[in-house]
Design a protein around this motif. Sequence first.
Motif, PDB file in Angstrom:
ATOM      1  N   PRO A 333      -6.563  21.256  37.460  1.00 49.78           N
ATOM      2  CA  PRO A 333      -7.016  21.514  36.085  1.00 49.78           C
ATOM      3  C   PRO A 333      -8.381  20.890  35.817  1.00 49.78           C
ATOM      4  N   GLY A 334      -9.284  21.688  35.269  1.00 51.92           N
ATOM      5  CA  GLY A 334     -10.616  21.187  34.995  1.00 51.92           C
ATOM      6  C   GLY A 334     -11.483  21.010  36.224  1.00 51.92           C
ATOM      7  N   GLY A 335     -10.968  21.401  37.399  1.00 51.87           N
ATOM      8  CA  GLY A 335     -11.747  21.284  38.630  1.00 51.87           C
ATOM      9  C   GLY A 335     -11.873  19.868  39.151  1.00 51.87           C
ATOM     10  N   LEU A 336     -11.084  18.924  38.632  1.00 55.48           N
ATOM     11  CA  LEU A 336     -11.202  17.519  39.048  1.00 55.48           C
ATOM     12  C   LEU A 336      -9.833  16.918  39.298  1.00 55.48           C
ATOM     13  N   ALA A 337      -9.674  16.267  40.467  1.00 50.11           N
ATOM     14  CA  ALA A 337      -8.471  15.506  40.775  1.00 50.11           C
ATOM     15  C   ALA A 337      -8.901  14.131  41.291  1.00 50.11           C
ATOM     16  N   THR A 338      -8.275  13.075  40.783  1.00 52.09           N
ATOM     17  CA  THR A 338      -8.553  11.718  41.252  1.00 52.09           C
ATOM     18  C   THR A 338      -7.394  11.268  42.123  1.00 52.09           C
ATOM     19  N   LEU A 339      -7.705  10.895  43.369  1.00 50.49           N
ATOM     20  CA  LEU A 339      -6.682  10.529  44.345  1.00 50.49           C
ATOM     21  C   LEU A 339      -6.492   9.015  44.335  1.00 50.49           C
ATOM     22  N   ARG A 340      -5.256   8.581  44.211  1.00 51.43           N
ATOM     23  CA  ARG A 340      -4.941   7.168  44.030  1.00 51.43           C
ATOM     24  C   ARG A 340      -5.246   6.348  45.273  1.00 51.43           C
ATOM     25  N   ALA A 341      -5.711   5.130  45.048  1.00 51.64           N
ATOM     26  CA  ALA A 341      -5.948   4.152  46.107  1.00 51.64           C
ATOM     27  C   ALA A 341      -4.787   3.153  46.114  1.00 51.64           C
TER      28      ALA A 341
END
Length: 354
Positions: A333-341
């Motif tokens: 969604p929105g073209g952005l995914a944040t991958l968890r560290a």
Amino acid sequence: MTVTLADVAARARVSAATVSRVLSGNYPVAERTRSRVLRAVEELEYVVNGPASALAAARSDLVGILVNDLADPFFGIIAGAVQEELSGAAGPGGEQLAVVCSTGGSPERELRYLTLLQRQRAAAVVLTGSASEDPEHARALTAKLARLSGAGTRVVLCGRPAQPASPAAEPPATLTTLAFDNRGGAQRLTAHLVALGHRRIGCAAGPAGRTTTGERLAGHRAALAAGGIADAPHRTVHGAYDRASGYDAAVELLRRDAGLTAIVAANDAVALGACAALRDRGLRVPEDLSVAGFDDLPFSADATPALTTVRLPLREAGARAGRLVTGREEPPPGGLATLRAELLVRGSTSVAYP
């Protein structure tokens, strides 16, 4: 918007026929006129179509993967995972060709490679790792990616923050960002050391002016502030993301503050260099100083002692980027995914000894 021959002619203040003569090289053109045309081509980033004009709208089977350093396992893991997905996507038409371009961290080289890929009408481009924080480069890169996306090239930013959108347009539907939570990971890592009683923590940071360096430093400083520890600038040293820089950083940090009890490193290679410097000075890890890395590269678990680090999902991110550029996965969604560290606590960190 695609730049046309007429656009170049207008910018150079010549006829379209003159532009065509300059680009074909088959007719004599005055040197001043030729220089003006070539300057317009460069400024407008006009893509010269090598094949027949009837193929102008065709896409090639080429996929460009831009990395900062091909010898760095961080980039090798991501690029390898992208290529595996490209091979897995091969259909009746055969595999797509992956070309890995090593920029050496140079913003100028990054833009040049993107221009070359645009000229080759690449089907997709994957940009990996840290980006320059220079505002002028950011603007140039945003414009370049908009042109690629506007021409139908799928673009994935993998392991870097999203590009600022043009105020005049919505972000292209063909541009997707897979960002790593560098800030959150660094904050959890430093908070781990603070919880162990460390108050004098040195930071062997990455190169100044890079997005990854800025994000990880921000997380480190946030954890210090949350622990009631003042940020001491003399306890931060910048350097490259390699072992030699880690060695030099540890030496410099101890010169500045001999009372350090821990060092957080820009990545695992830097952490190993720091450990080597400490050993050469008769200091034990973690009994005398705790050392922590970042990324969880394959060798980090096999170090002696095994490195406490932050795991980034490198292979998973590369595989996902590969599926996105082949159209086998829907964009987030929105073209952005944040991958968890993920924080991994191992043997290189322990309580602060008096």
